[in-house]
Every structure is written in structure tokens, then in C-alpha cells.
Design a protein around this motif. Sequence first.
Motif, mmCIF file in Angstrom:
data_model
loop_
_atom_site.group_PDB
_atom_site.id
_atom_site.type_symbol
_atom_site.label_atom_id
_atom_site.label_comp_id
_atom_site.label_asym_id
_atom_site.label_seq_id
_atom_site.Cartn_x
_atom_site.Cartn_y
_atom_site.Cartn_z
ATOM 1 N N THR A 1 0.840 -1.186 0.000
ATOM 2 C CA THR A 1 0.000 0.000 0.000
ATOM 3 C C THR A 1 0.877 1.239 0.000
ATOM 4 N N ILE A 2 0.230 2.343 -0.256
ATOM 5 C CA ILE A 2 1.001 3.584 -0.343
ATOM 6 C C ILE A 2 1.692 3.856 0.980
ATOM 7 N N ASN A 3 0.964 3.623 2.032
ATOM 8 C CA ASN A 3 1.557 3.868 3.336
ATOM 9 C C ASN A 3 2.803 3.029 3.547
ATOM 10 N N ILE B 1 5.701 4.266 1.424
ATOM 11 C CA ILE B 1 6.340 5.495 1.918
ATOM 12 C C ILE B 1 7.107 5.214 3.196
ATOM 13 N N VAL C 1 -2.732 8.414 -15.440
ATOM 14 C CA VAL C 1 -2.081 9.497 -14.718
ATOM 15 C C VAL C 1 -2.582 10.842 -15.198
ATOM 16 N N LYS D 1 -10.211 1.651 -8.497
ATOM 17 C CA LYS D 1 -9.371 1.841 -7.331
ATOM 18 C C LYS D 1 -8.005 1.194 -7.545
ATOM 19 N N ASP E 1 -4.420 2.888 -7.534
ATOM 20 C CA ASP E 1 -3.337 2.371 -6.702
ATOM 21 C C ASP E 1 -2.067 2.188 -7.501
ATOM 22 N N THR F 1 -0.451 5.441 -8.449
ATOM 23 C CA THR F 1 0.291 6.071 -7.363
ATOM 24 C C THR F 1 1.557 5.283 -7.076
ATOM 25 N N VAL G 1 4.128 6.237 -9.618
ATOM 26 C CA VAL G 1 4.653 7.577 -9.394
ATOM 27 C C VAL G 1 5.648 7.553 -8.248
ATOM 28 N N LEU G 2 5.276 6.862 -7.202
ATOM 29 C CA LEU G 2 6.176 6.788 -6.043
ATOM 30 C C LEU G 2 7.439 6.026 -6.385
ATOM 31 N N ASN H 1 9.904 7.956 -8.385
ATOM 32 C CA ASN H 1 10.434 9.236 -7.964
ATOM 33 C C ASN H 1 11.025 9.280 -6.577
ATOM 34 N N LEU H 2 10.679 8.345 -5.741
ATOM 35 C CA LEU H 2 11.235 8.402 -4.398
ATOM 36 C C LEU H 2 12.734 8.172 -4.447
#
Lengths: 966, 196
Positions: free
Chosen positions: A508-510, A513, A586, A634, A638, A641, A644-645, A648-649
Motif C-alpha cells: 500500500t502507499i503507506n 512510503i 495518470v 481503485k 493504486d 500512485t 509515481v512513487l 520518484n522516491l
Amino acid sequence: MPKPGLLSAALLFGVAAIVLVLFPLPASTDSGDGTRGPVALAHSAAEERAAPGVAAEDEEPGGQHQQQHQHGGGYKVVQWEWSYVQTPYIIAIWLLVASVAKILFHFSQRFTTVVPESCMLILLGLVLGGIVLIANKKQLYQLEPALFFLFLLPTIVGDAGYFMPARLFFDNLGAILTYAVVGTLWNSFCTGFSLYAAKVLNVIDEKVQADLMDFLLFGALISAVDPVAVLAVFEEVHVNDTLFIIVFGESLVNDAVTVVLYKVYISFVEVGPKNVQTVDYFKGVASFLIVSIGGTLVGLVFAVILGFITRFTKKVRIIEPLFVFLLVYLAYLTAELFSLSAILSMTFCGIGANKYVEANISQKSRTTVKYTMKTLASIAETIIFIFLGISAVDKSKWAWDTGLVSCTLVFIFIFRAVGVVGQTWVLNRFRLVPLDKIDQVVMSYGGLRGAVAFALVVLLDGEQVKAKDYFVATTIVVVFFTVMFQGLTIKPLVKWLKVPRSTSRKPTINEEIHERAFDHILTAVEDIAGLQGYHHWRDKWEQFDKNYLSKLLLRKSVYRKSELWEAYQKINIRDAISVIDQGGNVLTSARLSLPSMASRASFPEFTNVTNYLRENGSGVCLDLQVIDNVPGAKVEEDTETHHVLAGNLYKPRRRYQSHYSRHFMPLGEKERQDREVFQRNMKYRMESSKSTRHKRHKKERSIKKRHGSDPKEESTEKPRRNVSWHDKEPVLVPVDSEDDKAEHSEKDEDEGITFVARKVETPKPRPKSVPAAVEASSSPLASPLSRPPSVDTPLPWKGGVGSPPPCVSVEATKIIPVDLQQAWNQSISSLESISSPPAPPSADAVHPRISALSRIPGAPRPASYTPSSSSSFFSTSNTQLVQGSFLFPEKIPKEEEEDESSHELQPLMSTLKPPPPATTSAPPPPPPGSAPGQGRRKHPRVFLRSLVSAPPPGNTEPWSRGPTQL
Amino acid sequence: MGSRASTLLREEEIEEIKKETGCKLCQNAPLYLSQTSITNPVFNSVFSREDFQRIPELAINPLGDRIINAFFPEGEDQVNFRGFMRTLAHFRPIEDNEKNKNAAPSEPLNSRTNKLLFAFRLYDLDRDDKISRDELLQVLRMMVGVNISDEQLGSIADRTIQEADTNGDNSISFNEFMKVLEKVDVEQKMSIRFLH
């Protein structure tokens, strides 16, 4: 439902293939030749024969004999030239059968989730072998050791080595080496001695004529975990990465042990156990060291050669993949030539060369290498398992002894388990993540034996090893038992034990991150604690690599760019792919108002509709995968995102979590990221230290002075400050301009992909100050791509922002003939709507970037565009901005004016580029998030001071302090 | 190594720290420190922010400054050796025997909760035990490259909060934070193998 039908279809096809190909064969071959079979002929026809125990040398007479036999008659209109095409034809048919079998297995989802493919292939081989046997009364085919060792095994090992997750492998190198060396030795000795004991105790039948040496030899070849079997089974089980790499790494590395033991025992058996002297044992140990280290060295030498060669393939891109295959294969053959460990050699050649080769060769070559390797490995694996099945049918080759078989099965299982537990107990004292009991169970259970053992046992000399036939039978049983029974049951076992799996579920995004944050935290804490463990040495290695190896092996342009541009491109490509994968999702989510965007965004709906129709319209299509692949809104969001993460992170510097797959491709973007982060941190520190120092000086000066710590502080702060500013300008500016140049030379390579990629970066006008800053910082890299004027003209307002998205405009002209006026209006309105709250505190800070924007409104006045005086230009644009920033609407030009201005703008943009690298690139990449208000206010000041004489208004406080600090 | 530590730290103090942080780590800690770039000559004295900031690797760590801050008690600019060790102790791996033995009456520093709390504090700048959208955005901006726009970042932050937020206050509380990460192997991912 479709299962029985499909299976019978598979069988039918198999039978058909057999009938087609195999039956003409006995008719045209004389019977003496038949047992060797066409596959043996295949490698006799191939060029390499110099391998240990090639059994194929003597087959050519047979083939020639056939040819003479056939070319008897007079002229025929249609000639039956079977003997002419026989060898390649049969190989091709076998490949076809294997591939079709693979397709058929995967038709039934439920079936393949339960039964591993390797099991099915062995079963298929058994059936095919049975058919051939019934038809011919004689087994034509079997797994020839030469074929296996020279062609099938290298394809699999080459693939595994080249795509080996190097970090994961070296992270666990200690465990892998222990299990491979100590574990294999333990297994082989224990199995050998125990079997001998069983023989002495008459558990094993009298018929088995074997003494201690024979059993030790057998123990050596049966005890090694097999890479092919492990790969085949574990790839389907999806255990966690650590577990996988340990078992798989062990299976690769233990080759050295197996080779040495095998050869030592063979020689011992040859001279007879009584003649073995103590010296010979030491020779054995020395031989082990030579075989393993020598094999590794050969591999590394070839890795260096490979990297060096690919440096110079720029003009002949087309043969790049060939070099990769050839040199990796040559590494294998060379090791075989000197009877070193070929698997080790190939593995390390792959691991070592991967980084440099991937950086040197073009994107297309990379894809080619990847796909070809995967295809070859997959087909080789299929053939190996089918042939294992076929070989087992041939009764003439083996002799059964229940005692030997059952003893062997029991012993290898017990000793594997005991060995694993014992070694793990020792290893866990040194491991951060101890291998718990469940891991140990899976590792013991995953000790699969496979084709290597079979090929080795077939290679035995029946004259000297009297019990060869018994050993063959036992090996077949062991291989079948481990691959089929354990392969079948390991999945339920893993499930039942709740072994942590490598989850296919996207985090998940959480999680994504926070886990990044964890990694950064750990890295920092390690730095603080000053640990000099494994990471320390890896850092040392990386330094060495950067200073010497990369200089030697990487293409000059690649090296000079120091991965910066490369990484940038890779990110772009990934983003582009993700956008295409998601059908442009996107873009829709970013609420774009460009007409061309609208057309893009409608694609996904379209495809989704077709999917939907297919799904509901036809009740026949029950393929689970299709249904799974239709993403809900959804899920799509997901994945978007996620991409994208992921793209780029910042990557954590040290702790690197990679997932092993055969498709692993590492990215090197350390350099770029380090620089960015460094600058941002320094900036932030400058801010905080200044403000705190200020306060402290007021508040605590008196107290501090007494303690005498103030001078120290001053001295510590000064160098730091210098570092930050000095680094910023000289480091960044030259690199960027260099990139500009280098980029020209390399531009032709991957043009198409790059163009697509840019779109993701700027799919829309950047109205706000911060995105503008972001763009400005990346513009030196991006803008050269946008130079083709025809691309730029339709969307002139983009030019000012720094990086026009060529792809968008291309598409616009292609798909929708853009009404310029309308597009202009739309974009202006969107600009207006978003930029209306112009973020007052940062307005002053944004000047240099906004100046880029303001160039367009100013375009009709050619006076301001004298490119020779860049500083004057900047000052004018600045003053102009102070008066009327964000005043686009009132300057909307008429259409012809606009055309003119955009044409005019084009050369100007390009001429402006070289002079102000300092302006465009000096604002360091760090986007102003780290210290939102202050940070942004700060760095404009740096270059503004050098270019603009008058301080921008509204910037009083920090500005007033500015000169003293600089 | 031990001798050096004992000359600089009083024995009982060492004992205390041992108890608090887990003994193995503490015994060798001075060794680490002598190797590190924190070249503070006296170990029982204090570390200042500048000591940390002189470590070159930290300058290229996106979260470096936040982590440095985490070593300092609130509102102070210095940390003593004991506090330093306490913070480091968060990253000691959890050992098997530790789970059962339960030597410390309170929760050990390297428990899962404390590890998570350490991470949580990095986000939670204003220490209101909630990660607000702004706080999350700041950290994201630190960790993210330049290729990502504010808008995208904002939507990511929104999504992150939305995913974690159960009580609808548009921020992530510590409980929510723990819940969101319950599937993650925090014990492993927040541990460093200190030399024994």
C-alpha cells in the motif's frame, strides 16, 4: 472443465508429433545407430566437442551412412530429403513439442497452481518415452550428458547469473557459501559412508558391487542441490527472497564442490582405493580451491572483457546482444576447458558484467538480451525435464535395488535436514535476520536433486563403477522423488507453515512510503553509529568500482555523465511505460484541460469497454487471468500512485530491497540523487543553523562565552557553510552543461522512447511557483530534446516553462488538428484559474523561474531578446515581473503574432541555453519542500545577486543578511 | 575497547545504560564512536548537533536532518552519551530469547512499538501525536526526486492519509500508523546488526 480436454489434446499432439517425426526415423536409420538418436547427432553436428565425456563423437559415421543410403535413385520431381534435414528438423520439433506442452499446461489455471510445471514435464516425458519405447522397442532418446552440460545447463545458468540480484546475493553470501561448501561436503560424506555402512550391514543387496569409494562417489553426485530443479520449483512457490536466494545460491555455488569431489573420486576409483596416498587428499583440497577460485576468476575475466567490448559497440548496436551471449557462454566453455567450475564461472561472469553491460548497450539491446535469455532458459528447462522423463523409461539402462534406493532417499533427506539445522545454528549467530525453524524446514525440504546429478551418473564409466546401473536407477528415483513429490508438496507445506512469502501484492502507499523512511533511518543510524561491517566494505568496493573499474568498462559518455542522465532516462522510460500500461490514467487524474490530453484519456475507457464486453458477452471465456487483469478504478489508481512513487522516491543508499525475478534489472541513480539530497540538506541546515545561531547569539551569548564553546561552534559552522555553497555552483553547473553536450552525441540512440517519456514530466502547464521551480531545475536536461521547432510551435506557452512536452504536441498535431486559438485560450484559462492564488510569500523567490514564464508575454518585443546580454535580459524580465507577474490574459496575442513569437522564441530558447546554465541549473534540484518558506526564498538570492543588480522587493530580511553570508 | 570505555564512563553508569539499552550494544558502543566521524574526544560528554552534521554521509541522506533531530530531546541542542545510546538502542534487533525473558519491567527500547514510534516522530514535527497532511507532505518532499510535481505529491499525501485514517480527522494518529504497518516486518526492517 477444460482440463481433461486440453490434456488429451496435449497427448494427441504429442502422439502426432511422435508419429510425424520419430517413425520415419527407424525406417531410414539402421538399427545400430538408433540408440544414440538424433539428439546426440545434434550436438555432434555442432561445433564444440571438447567437453568432458562427450559421448557423441562417434556418431557421424552413422549420419553419413544414411546420406549415402538415400541418394541412390535418378532424378525425382519431389525428393524426400529426410536425412538432409533430419538433425535440425528433429531439434526443432522437440522444441515445438516442449513449447506447446508448456502452453497447454498453462491453459488450466487451477491445475498449474497445484502441480508444478516441472512435474508435468517429467510426466509428459514419461509418456512420450513410453510411446517411443512401445513403437520402437528401443529407447531412441535420453538426456545426453554432453548435450546437457554444453547447451542446456549453460542457458539456464547464464540466465540465472546475468539476472542474479547481485545485492541480495552478496548480502547473503556468507550463508550461501557455508551451505554450498560445508553443507555439500557434509551431505556427500555422510551419504557415502552411511550407504557403505548399509552395504556392510546387508541392507543393500549383494548384487550391488560397490565399495567405499563407489559409495562416496555416488554420495558426491547425489548430494548436490540442483539449480535447475530449485529454480523450477521455487519460482512457483514464491517463498521470500532471502530464503530463495540462499537455496538457489547454494545450488549454484555448490557446483565447485560437486565437480571436485566427483573428479577426485573418479580418479580414486580408477587407481583403486588402495593406491590412494595421503598426498592425494591434499591434492583434492588444493583442487577444490583451484576449481572454485579459478572458475570464479575466469568468470570475472570474461566479465571484464565483456564490459570492455560493449564500450565500443556504439556503431554496431545490432550485435550487442550477441556479445553478451557469446562471452558469457565462452566463460562457461573456458572453465570447462580447464575443468574448472563452469557454473561458478558463468554465474560470476553474469553478475560481474551485468552492471557495465546494461549501462553500455542500448535499450533495445537490453530488451533483446533479456528476452532471448529468458526464452532460451525456459526452453532448456522444459527440455531437461521432458528428457528426464524420457530417460527414465529406458529399462536397459538401470537396475533396481530396493535397499539402495530407499536407503539413499532416507539418507539424503536426513542428512540434508541435519546439515541445514547445524549450519543455521552457527550462522544465526552472525545474521541480522536469523533463519528460524520454518526457514530451516523449507531449506531442508527444498534440497532438490535434478538433472545435474542424473547427467553425472550417466557419465560414469560402467567398467570401473560396477554398480553404475544401480546408481542410475537410484538417481532417477531420487530426482523424481525430489522434483515430483517434494515439488508437489512444498507448496502446501509452505502454506501450512505460513512461510513468509514474497508477496505479489503491491504494497500500500503507506507501506511504500514508510518503508522508504525506515530505510533512510537505518542508513542514517548506521552512519551515526559508525558501523564498519559489510556495508563499509561495500562502500569501499563501490569507491574502487567508481574510480577504476567503471572508468575502464563504461562508455565514456556514460561514465562522464556519472549515471545522471542514464538514471533520468530510465525513470522517464519507466514512467512512460507505466502511463501506457495504465492507458494514460495518470493524465486523467491530474485534471488536464488540454485537448490533446482528452483524446489520450479516452483510450483507456475504450479498452476497458472492450474488456468489459469480452468478459460479459461471451460466457466461454473463463480464463481467470483475464478477469483479474481488468482493473477496477481503485486498483488503477493504486497502481498509478505506486508507479509515481516508485519512480520518484529517493532510493535508500545502502539497504536495498530487491525482489528476485528473472526480470530483475537494477537502476543506478545513486549519483544524481546524492547530489540533490546533499544540496537540499545543506540548504536546510544553512537555514536552521543561521536562525538558531541568531537566536542563540542573542539569548545565550553570555553563557556560552563562559564555557568557551562559542568559538568552536563558529569554526565548525564556517567550513560547513562554505562547503554547501561551493559545492553547489561548481559541481552542478559543469555537469549539467556537459550533459547538454553529451546528450547531443547520444541523442540518436533511444530517441523514440525519450520523447514519449518526457510527456509524463510535463503533461500540463506548470502554473504554480513550485512546479515551475521543479521544471526549471530539470530543464537543462530536458530542453534539448524539445528543440525541433515543428514540435514546439503548437504549444508555445510551454516553451517558457522550460520543457515543452514534445510528445503531447506531436500527438496533438497528429490526432486532433489542434485549433491553436482554442488551445491557447483553454490553457490560458487553466493557467489563470490555478495561478490566481500566487502564493505571496514565495512570489519574490520565484522570480528567476517565473522569468522564464514571463519571456513569452514579452516575446513580441524583440528588443529584450538580444541573447548576447543575458544579464540585462534577466534584469528586464525581473522588473517586468515585479510590475505584472501572472498577467498572462491581458497579453494574449493575436494568432499571427503568436505564431511569430513562437517562431522567434525557438532560436532564442536555444541560444539562451548555453549562457545561463548558471541560472537554470544553479537553483539546485532540491525542490523547496524541505524548508518550504525559507528554503525557497534563499536560493534565488544566490544567483540573483550575481545577475541582477537590484534586490527584489519583499525579500528584505534574508536579503539584507545575504551579502555577509555569501 | 572495554578499557577505554571504563576510563571514560563510570562503571555504574555503564551498568545502568546496559540495563536500559541492552548490554551488547553498549559494551562496544565507544568502539563504534571512536570509528565514527563523531570525533568527540570525551564519550561521557555531550554531542552537539554539529557533531552529527559533520558526518558526510548524513548530508546525502534525504531524512538526515530529521534523524539528527530525533537524537535530541525536545528543545535541546545537546545529547549526552546515555541519551545517544538510548536512541541507538531502538535499532537493536529483537532476539528470540528476549521475547520470553522479559527482563525489563517496561517495554524494551527495541520493541516493535518503540521502533515504530521512532519513525512516527520523524513525521510528527509538532509532536501532537498526529501526522497532518502538511507534515506528511514535508517528509514526502524530502524523500522524493525532482520529477514529481506538488500536485502529484499532494494527491499521494491525500491518498496516504485517506488510506490510513480511520477516524476521519484527516491525519494519521500513532494507532493508525501502527495499524497501517501491521503487515510490515518492522522488527527486521528497523534493525541493524550491531557487532556483538
